[in-house]
Design a protein around this motif. Structure first.
Motif, short mmCIF file in Angstrom:
data_model
loop_
_atom_site.label_atom_id
_atom_site.label_comp_id
_atom_site.label_asym_id
_atom_site.label_seq_id
_atom_site.Cartn_x
_atom_site.Cartn_y
_atom_site.Cartn_z
N HIS A 93 28.96 32.01 25.51
CA HIS A 93 29.19 32.75 26.75
C HIS A 93 28.72 32.01 28.00
O HIS A 93 29.19 32.31 29.09
N LEU A 95 25.95 32.36 29.55
CA LEU A 95 25.60 33.57 30.30
C LEU A 95 24.94 33.25 31.64
O LEU A 95 24.08 32.37 31.75
N THR A 126 32.01 44.41 33.61
CA THR A 126 31.18 43.58 32.74
C THR A 126 29.96 44.36 32.30
O THR A 126 29.77 45.52 32.70
N SER A 141 30.02 35.42 32.50
CA SER A 141 30.21 34.26 31.64
C SER A 141 30.52 33.04 32.50
O SER A 141 31.37 33.10 33.39
N ALA A 190 32.27 42.51 26.82
CA ALA A 190 31.78 41.14 26.78
C ALA A 190 31.47 40.69 28.21
O ALA A 190 32.04 41.25 29.16
#
Length: 291
Positions: A93, A95, A126, A141, A190
């Protein structure tokens, strides 16, 4: 350990394992939100830099793993853990955490909306994590080839960024101040892709050689736009807008020339000269310039 602490540890481990199933690397956290395991090098007379190469746990975010067996080992070594951290910047991801602090001194959601309007981006649906203090963490992401650094207040006061080398407190964690929870309707999502325009703002500005700004700089279109942006601020936005405009001015080489016009604009909104100059000086230091 009290029964409630054991329950908190069990729940934290369960949440951490669930996060790992989604590809998020995790570590155990204590009630202080810090990594629960102390450094194995804390008693070394001259510790060498180590990011876990020694094979022992206690290296903070560098211990983060998606392997269930490894995660159980980490929590077994820290039975006092009541939460878990999610490492940012790692695949799949990559992140990025946008930490919106909400206090009487800052209005970070409004500041983020103003940034979005100014730079023409929107935050897609999100994961949103609610903090015990009333703040919010937005999960986005990133891109594999883009390293987003951690920052505090660079975008605007009250907006911190968690990037490579940082971590976010995971939902389901319990701290001294309360629990972190996923906002209703977002826990199944996600992390959404970070909008390109926002991603550019999260990267550090390129280093530019210092050179005196030309005399006309303060009156060019960009400078006038920044000054007007400050002058149109309402109460609750004044420091946020001034700080943001001053950061952009310094990053664009206009800082020195725009100090007085920005102060005058801030005075028109009701700030005192001392408050205005202190905010501009903070922007200068944050962007690597001398106030």
């Amino acid at each position: 350990m009290a029964t409630t602490d054991r329950q908190a540890t069990t729940l934290a481990l369960a949440h951490a394992l669930s996060a790992a199933e989604r590809g998020l690397a995790v570590i155990p956290l204590s009630r202080t939100k810090l990594p629960a395991l102390r450094s194995p090098h804390r008693d070394d007379p001259a510790p060498a830099p180590c990011h876990g190469e020694c094979g022992r746990p206690g290296h903070g975010v560098y211990d983060a793993s998606t392997d269930p067996a490894r995660i159980r080992e980490l929590f077994a070594a820290a039975p006092w853990a009541t939460g878990y951290g999610i490492a940012c910047g790692l695949p799949p991801h990559h992140l990025i955490g946008v930490d919106l602090d909400t206090t009487s001194e800052t209005d970070s959601p409004t500041a983020l909306r103003e940034l979005a309007l100014r730079h023409l981006f929107t935050i897609p649906p999100t994961v949103v994590v609610l903090t015990p203090s009333g703040g919010r963490h937005l999960w986005l992401s990133g891109q594999p080839d883009v390293v987003v650094p951690n920052s505090a207040g660079r975008l605007a006061p009250g907006i911190d960024i968690r990037g490579a080398g940082g971590y976010l407190v995971g939902p389901g964690s319990r701290t001294r101040h309360g629990a972190y929870t996923a906002a209703p309707g977002t826990d199944h999502l996600a992390p959404a892709a970070c909008p390109p325009a926002l991603l550019r703002l999260l990267l550090p500005p390129p280093r530019r050689p210092h050179r005196p700004a030309p005399a006309h700089t303060a009156t060019d279109a960009h400078g006038r736009g920044l000054v007007q942006f400050v002058r149109s601020a309402h109460e609750g936005q004044r420091n946020t807008r001034l700080f943001w405009a001053a950061c952009r001015a310094y990053e664009d080489g206009l800082g020195a020339a725009l100090v007085d016009p920005l102060v005058e604009a801030a005075l028109d909104t009701g700030l005192t000269e001392r408050e205005a100059r202190a905010t501009i000086a903070s922007a200068a230091r944050l962007t690597g310039h001398r106030p």
